[in-house]
Design a protein around this motif. Structure first.
Motif, mmCIF file in Angstrom:
data_model
loop_
_atom_site.group_PDB
_atom_site.id
_atom_site.type_symbol
_atom_site.label_atom_id
_atom_site.label_comp_id
_atom_site.label_asym_id
_atom_site.label_seq_id
_atom_site.Cartn_x
_atom_site.Cartn_y
_atom_site.Cartn_z
ATOM 1 N N ARG A 839 43.679 46.853 42.577
ATOM 2 C CA ARG A 839 42.312 46.391 42.835
ATOM 3 C C ARG A 839 41.525 46.268 41.528
ATOM 4 N NH1 ARG A 839 42.813 49.917 47.324
ATOM 5 N NH2 ARG A 839 41.817 51.596 46.156
ATOM 6 N N GLN A 842 42.658 43.155 39.868
ATOM 7 C CA GLN A 842 42.086 41.989 40.553
ATOM 8 C C GLN A 842 40.620 41.810 40.184
ATOM 9 O OE1 GLN A 842 43.683 39.783 42.223
ATOM 10 N NE2 GLN A 842 41.893 38.587 42.873
ATOM 11 N N ASP A 843 39.887 42.928 40.032
ATOM 12 C CA ASP A 843 38.479 42.832 39.620
ATOM 13 C C ASP A 843 38.359 42.209 38.226
ATOM 14 O OD1 ASP A 843 37.745 43.978 41.981
ATOM 15 O OD2 ASP A 843 37.540 46.002 41.167
#
Length: 990
Positions: A839, A842-843
């Motif tokens: 995550r 992905q950020d």
């Protein structure tokens, strides 16, 4: 009101009279029916009810076919027999009801009497001579009422008599049966009395003829037996007196084995009934108890002396060597704390008789508990003495320059308190103090381990030894004594129930006849297990005490350790880890308390380091001006060493070898408690801790130097720096905050390698700092927060491009960070942390894409600004043709800004990113410009020529932009504006 029951009673009487008359016609009377207990015989009497002869049935002749018969065809037959059939049904129903009432209606007749006859006649004090009663029973005024009252009373009398007769008939069977049973019982009682009288006479005759002479013989035999018992008692008294005298002499001379033999004999006499009733020996049990207490005290004191107090002056020698050295480096000769084979054998032989004696008295478990307490107290005293004697020497050493010391004066002002002195020590001094304590603890634990081995040898490994039988017998005696003490429910004196082994076995065998009595073998096993458990508990308690004191020393400095440098904290962490490993191998159990303390301090260290780095990165980001900086060689080396696969493998192998070499000294001892090499583990721990600290110091010194060099002039570090940071074959333009983040990540990786127990926490902290860096960068650049905190006048495309480079570099190293950090993360937690890192990655990717989108948006906004001034420019195109053949100001300004953006992005971003950005810019230009030109009103040839020049100029700029658009392989960046040009000026012009 009295007339109604009279009439009803009369009618019922008449009805019953008529029914009885019918019964009499069948040959039965009322009295015979009521006195007959067999009600079933009445069935024959109901034949008289057939007063009408049964009809004769003639065969039916039908003139119709069977299938044509209907119910109406039988109507004549049904009519002829209906009266007889209904009469039959009434008789049968009446018989069934009478039979049911005979059983179920016992007592109902009297209830009916009470219901029909007024309650006045049933009172206990009913007397007609009483005036009130007479007036209530005979309220008449004339002769006619008197006649009616007589008839009513007669009716009441008939009702009561009728129901009484019925109740008597229902109870007649039970009455006659009970009367017969009473008569049989009377006959049997008379027969029993006759037999008892005969037996008494027989017994009297036998007693007179046979028993008197036999009784005389028995009395003479009892007299002879009593005389023999008296002679035996006198001999027993003599032997007991002699045994008591010998027992006093043996106890006074500390001959415990002989004294215990005499005590066994005396105890055997006391447990039996041979001394019962002898008043002269009423205090014998007290004398034996006192002797056993004295023997237990002698054996216990000798065991304590041999186990603890005769250990020598090794503590003093260790302290002298520690104080004699200015720095306790442990490079000189160490004090030997192990026993050689001869000393070990002599030590076992010394303990053997003591252990056998304590086994016979069943006091070995209690003595071992006392030994555990004494060993624990001795361990605490030794550590306290070591701290008190070494602190003055270590406090005199110069403290570290970067550590503020807390100096609190005593209440009397005479000096520093103990806690303050410990807190004032430098990290090197506290390591030296811990190393000296390590040696002292080892000296005590080695002695305790020898005692443990000696007891285990006596209890389990005496096969073939001369004392094997004695130990077996002592264990059996101790087991029986412990069992008897347990059964006495706490009312246990110090005297054990240990008679001779032969008598013990006999008592056990006799008790074994019961189903719940334990066998001797089970008792011995349980007793041996208790001794071995207490033996192991003593060593573990000593280890636990050492762990507690060590943890207390660490706890005093709990506020200082998180603020240490990594290498200083590692030196304390590693020597503590080695101390825990060495003591756990001797004690045989895990030290949860000290492990928890160490883990807590390590976590506090990590939390403090993380908070300081979070504060630093927050301050650096707030001060960041987003200006490109040169990359010092030290940072390039960090990136290469941390994320290059070959370098990473070498680092992992070196780290593994380092850990294995540090633990080799302790690992070779094995779990069996071999002590030949444990005494050198303290030296190994300190040397290993110092070695790790030096390696970490050298590794981080470069980063510190580079951090200092960043603030110096660029000319001073010109040849030691490059313009970009190379990673994975890709160059990245960096700003100051990106380099600092890289350095922090390398420090987290160092902590992950050197503190493997905190690997999970390190991973969480790395994810947190990455999230914060990404979020804060987005706020400062995309959110234009840098204009407020950093004093920037505007956020330019250069700032966006540099932010994109930093974000792209961080996004590129996240997979390598995962691979390195997750090496020591437990498998059950990996999946959750991997998803968290995914995550985060992905950020970062989304952030980079948003920056690129922002660049496209800036170019779109600039285009819209220029398009808003296009109508004024078009109005000038309709003027007479002039000599200016240049494009309009709109076209030149637009292409100039696009060219500037291209130069900025091409120098900073990667080619792939530049192409992706300008691909979107080209699409925007084609759509927006073609739409704006199509709305223009071009009415003159001069305006049309000017339009042609502007479109051609803009298309030339568009075709020069880097873009991977392959819609038209002949003409690059083909789009709607090309179609507009072809439509307006023809295909040749396009």
């Amino acid at each position: 009101m009295d007339s109604q029951p009279s009439s009803s009673g009369r009618s019922s009487t008449v009805g019953r009279t008529s029914s009885f008359s019918v019964a009499d016609s069948g040959g039965q009377t009322l009295s015979s029916v009521l006195n007959n207990p067999h009600a079933g015989k009445l069935e024959a009497s109901w034949g008289g009810w057939w007063s009408v002869a049964p009809p004769e049935f003639a065969p039916l002749t039908s003139t119709k076919a069977t299938s044509d018969l209907a119910r109406s065809d039988f109507q004549s037959y049904v009519t002829s027999v209906s009266d007889s059939y209904h009469r039959f049904e009434d008789i049968r129903n009446h018989t069934t009801k009478e039979q049911a009432l005979d059983v179920d209606s016992i007592g109902e007749a009297l209830v009916a009497c009470l219901r029909e006859v007024p309650a006045l006649y049933f009172k206990e004090d009913f007397a007609l001579e009483d005036g009130g009663t007479f007036r209530a029973a005979c309220p008449f005024n004339d002769v006619s009422e008197n006649i009616m009252l007589q008839e009513k009373l007669s009716h009441y009398l008939d009702v009561v008599e009728l129901h009484l007769v019925k109740e008597i008939s229902l109870r007649s069977n039970s009455f006659f049966e009970a009367q017969g049973q009473l008569e049989d019982l009377n006959v049997k009682i008379v027969e029993g009395c006759h037999r008892i009288r005969d037996l008494k006479e027989t017994i009297r005759l036998v007693d007179t003829d046979l028993v008197d002479s036999a009784r005389q013989i028995q009395e003479l035999n009892a007299t002879r037996t009593n005389l023999l018992a008296l002679q035996h008692k006198l001999k027993l008294i003599l032997s007991v007196n002699q045994a008591l005298s010998a027992l006093k002499l043996l106890v006074a001379s500390a001959e415990c084995a002989g004294a215990l033999d005499i005590i066994d004999d005396l105890q055997h006499l006391l447990d039996g009934d041979q001394l019962t009733g002898l008043h002269c020996f009423r205090h014998l049990r007290d004398h034996v108890v006192a002797s056993v207490d004295s023997i237990n005290s002698i054996l216990s004191a000798e065991f304590m002396r041999a186990s603890i107090h005769d250990a020598g002056d090794k503590d003093a020698v260790i302290l002298l060597k520690a104080k004699a050295r200015a720095s306790y480096s442990l490079n000189g000769e160490d004090v030997g704390v192990k026993l050689d084979e001869e000393e070990s054998t002599n030590f076992r032989d010394r303990l053997l008789p003591l252990i056998i004696g304590l086994l016979r008295t069943a006091k070995l478990p209690i003595v071992l508990r006392n030994y555990r307490d004494a060993l624990t107290a001795d361990m605490k005293t030794a550590i306290k003495t070591a701290v008190a004697e070494l602190l003055p020497v270590l406090v005199g050493q110069p403290p570290e320059s970067d550590m503020g010391t807390e100096r609190t004066m005593d209440a009397d002002g005479g000096g520093l308190s103990l806690a303050s002195k410990l807190r004032s020590l430098s990290s090197g001094s506290i390591v030296q103090l811990l190393a000296a304590i390590f040696k002292i603890v080892q000296a005590h634990l080695v002695r305790a381990a020898e005692v443990k081995k000696a007891i285990e040898w006596v209890m389990c490994n005496l096969d073939g030894h001369y004392a094997a039988d004695s130990v077996t017998a002592a264990i059996a005696l101790g087991a029986m004594a412990a069992e008897s003490s347990h059964e006495s429910n706490g009312q246990v004196s110090s005297l054990p129930a240990n008679a001779s082994l032969r008598s013990t076995s006999k008592s056990v065998s006799s008790q074994g006849k019961g189903s719940d009595a334990p066998s001797p073998s089970n008792l011995s096993k349980n007793f041996r297990a208790d001794v071995l458990r207490e033996n192991a508990e003593a060593v573990f308690a000593a280890c636990d005490a050492a762990h507690g004191r060590w943890a207390k020393l660490l706890g005093v400095r709990a506020l200082l350790h998180p603020k240490l440098r990594l290498q200083d904290f590692l030196s304390i962490y590693n020597i503590t880890q080695e101390f825990i490993t060495a003591t756990e191998k001797i004690g045989g159990r895990l030290g949860y308390s000290i492990r928890g303390t160490l883990q807590s301090q390590a976590k506090s260290f990590l939390d403090f380091q993380h908070e300081s780095r979070m504060t630093k990165v927050r301050a650096v980001l707030d001060q960041e001006t987003w200006v490109e900086v040169d990359v010092p060689d030290e940072f390039q080396a960090i990136a290469s060493s941390l994320f290059d696969s070959e370098s990473k493998d070498n680092a992992e192998s070196n780290m593994t070898e380092s850990f294995s070499s540090e633990g080799s000294q302790v690992a070779e001892t094995g779990s069996g408690g071999s002590l030949e090499q444990i005494d050198s583990s303290g030296t190994t721990a300190v040397n290993a801790a110092q070695g790790k600290a030096e390696v970490t110091e050298r590794k981080n010194s470069d980063a510190i130097t580079s951090s200092q060099s960043k603030s110096s002039n660029t000319k001073e570090r010109g040849k030691n720096a490059t313009q970009t940071l190379e990673y994975g074959g890709v160059s990245y333009h960096m700003v100051n905050c990106g380099l600092i983040l890289l350095k922090m990540l390398s420090e987290y990786i160092d902590m992950n390698h050197l503190l493997p127990a905190l690997s999970l926490e390190v991973v969480h902290r790395v994810a947190e700092i990455l999230k914060f860096f990404n979020t804060r960068t987005c706020q400062l650049v995309l959110g234009a927060g840098a204009m407020q905190v950093s004093g920037l006048k505007s956020i330019t495309s250069k700032h966006l491009a540099l932010a994109s480079q930093v974000i792209s570099f961080t996004y590129a190293i996240i997979p390598e960070l995962k691979q390195i950090l997750f090496l020591k993360v437990p498998e059950p937690r990996k999946s959750l942390l991997l998803s968290e890192f995914d995550r985060v990655a992905q950020d970062y990717k989304v952030h980079r894409d948003e920056i690129h989108t922002k660049l496209v948006q800036i170019m779109r906004e600039r285009l819209l600004v220029h398009l808003r001034g296009l109508p004024q420019i078009v109005e000038s195109w309709n003027r007479p043709e002039d000599a200016d053949l240049q494009p309009s100001q709109f076209a030149k300004s637009l292409t100039k800004e696009v060219g500037f953006l291209q130069r900025v992005l091409s120098r900073t971003l990667h080619e792939v990113d530049v192409q992706a950005i300008f691909r979107q810019v080209v699409v925007v230009f084609h759509s927006q410009i073609s739409e704006a030109f199509s709305r223009l009103e071009i009415s003159t040839p001069q305006a049309k020529d000017r339009l042609h020049r502007d479109v051609t100029h803009i298309l030339g700029c568009i075709r020069s932009l880097p873009c991977d658009n392959s819609n038209n392989p002949v003409t690059p960046n083909w789009g709607q504006l090309d179609e507009f040009l072809a439509q307006m000026f023809g295909a040749e012009s396009s």
